[in-house]
Design a protein around this motif. Structure first.
Motif, mmCIF file in Angstrom:
data_model
loop_
_atom_site.group_PDB
_atom_site.id
_atom_site.type_symbol
_atom_site.label_atom_id
_atom_site.label_comp_id
_atom_site.label_asym_id
_atom_site.label_seq_id
_atom_site.Cartn_x
_atom_site.Cartn_y
_atom_site.Cartn_z
ATOM 1 N N VAL A 32 -44.415 -35.488 27.622
ATOM 2 C CA VAL A 32 -43.435 -35.864 26.596
ATOM 3 C C VAL A 32 -42.015 -35.700 27.140
ATOM 4 O O VAL A 32 -41.146 -36.537 26.905
ATOM 5 N N ALA A 33 -41.774 -34.624 27.880
ATOM 6 C CA ALA A 33 -40.437 -34.380 28.430
ATOM 7 C C ALA A 33 -40.036 -35.449 29.436
ATOM 8 O O ALA A 33 -38.869 -35.814 29.532
ATOM 9 N N VAL A 34 -41.013 -35.979 30.175
ATOM 10 C CA VAL A 34 -40.714 -37.004 31.176
ATOM 11 C C VAL A 34 -40.570 -38.377 30.531
ATOM 12 O O VAL A 34 -39.663 -39.131 30.871
ATOM 13 N N THR A 35 -41.432 -38.689 29.589
ATOM 14 C CA THR A 35 -41.416 -40.042 29.019
ATOM 15 C C THR A 35 -40.404 -40.205 27.891
ATOM 16 O O THR A 35 -39.884 -41.296 27.693
ATOM 17 N N ARG A 36 -40.119 -39.146 27.142
ATOM 18 C CA ARG A 36 -39.170 -39.219 26.025
ATOM 19 C C ARG A 36 -38.229 -38.015 26.061
ATOM 20 O O ARG A 36 -38.346 -37.096 25.248
ATOM 21 N N PRO A 37 -37.288 -38.015 26.977
ATOM 22 C CA PRO A 37 -36.417 -36.837 27.122
ATOM 23 C C PRO A 37 -35.535 -36.575 25.897
ATOM 24 O O PRO A 37 -35.182 -35.437 25.623
ATOM 25 N N LYS A 38 -35.185 -37.606 25.141
ATOM 26 C CA LYS A 38 -34.333 -37.408 23.958
ATOM 27 C C LYS A 38 -35.071 -36.617 22.867
ATOM 28 O O LYS A 38 -34.440 -35.934 22.069
ATOM 29 N N LEU A 39 -36.382 -36.709 22.849
ATOM 30 C CA LEU A 39 -37.170 -36.014 21.837
ATOM 31 C C LEU A 39 -37.044 -34.500 21.963
ATOM 32 O O LEU A 39 -37.015 -33.780 20.964
ATOM 33 N N LEU A 40 -36.946 -34.011 23.192
ATOM 34 C CA LEU A 40 -36.868 -32.571 23.438
ATOM 35 C C LEU A 40 -35.473 -32.126 23.863
ATOM 36 O O LEU A 40 -35.306 -31.014 24.363
ATOM 37 N N ALA A 41 -34.476 -32.964 23.674
ATOM 38 C CA ALA A 41 -33.117 -32.628 24.093
ATOM 39 C C ALA A 41 -32.566 -31.477 23.250
ATOM 40 O O ALA A 41 -32.926 -31.305 22.087
ATOM 41 N N ALA A 42 -31.675 -30.734 23.856
ATOM 42 C CA ALA A 42 -31.047 -29.615 23.153
ATOM 43 C C ALA A 42 -30.105 -30.148 22.082
ATOM 44 O O ALA A 42 -29.454 -31.171 22.273
ATOM 45 N N PRO A 43 -30.007 -29.468 20.962
ATOM 46 C CA PRO A 43 -29.078 -29.916 19.918
ATOM 47 C C PRO A 43 -27.633 -29.753 20.372
ATOM 48 O O PRO A 43 -27.332 -29.033 21.322
#
Length: 85
Positions: free
Chosen positions: A35-46
């Motif tokens: 998930v971190a590699v394919t969708r980095p915005k999903l796990l981005a810091a606020p």
């Protein structure tokens, strides 16, 4: 049972629960990495974490400084317990 060096030998005991937990944690880690590699915005810091992110630039000195801060803090937190014994 004692080995030639005089130390105790403990046989490895694998349990089905231990194996299942190991496989589950591996699968969760691989899924989170995917998930971190394919969708980095999903796990981005606020946005509120940006000041903290600016403190770590990625230089070696930053890693050394934060390691020193962490070790000092851990030592300060452990000191009352060490002194009370």
């Amino acid at each position: 049972m004692v080995n030639e060096a005089g130390g105790a030998v403990v046989p490895v005991h694998w349990t089905p629960l231990g194996i299942a937990l190991g496989l589950l944690s591996t699968a969760l880690a691989a899924g989170l990495a995917a998930v971190a590699v394919t969708r980095p915005k999903l796990l981005a810091a606020p946005d509120r974490a940006q000041p903290l992110r600016r403190l770590q630039s990625g230089h070696v000195g930053d890693y050394v400084a934060w390691l020193l801060v962490g070790a000092t803090l851990l030592g300060a937190l452990a000191l009352p317990g060490v002194l009370s014994t």
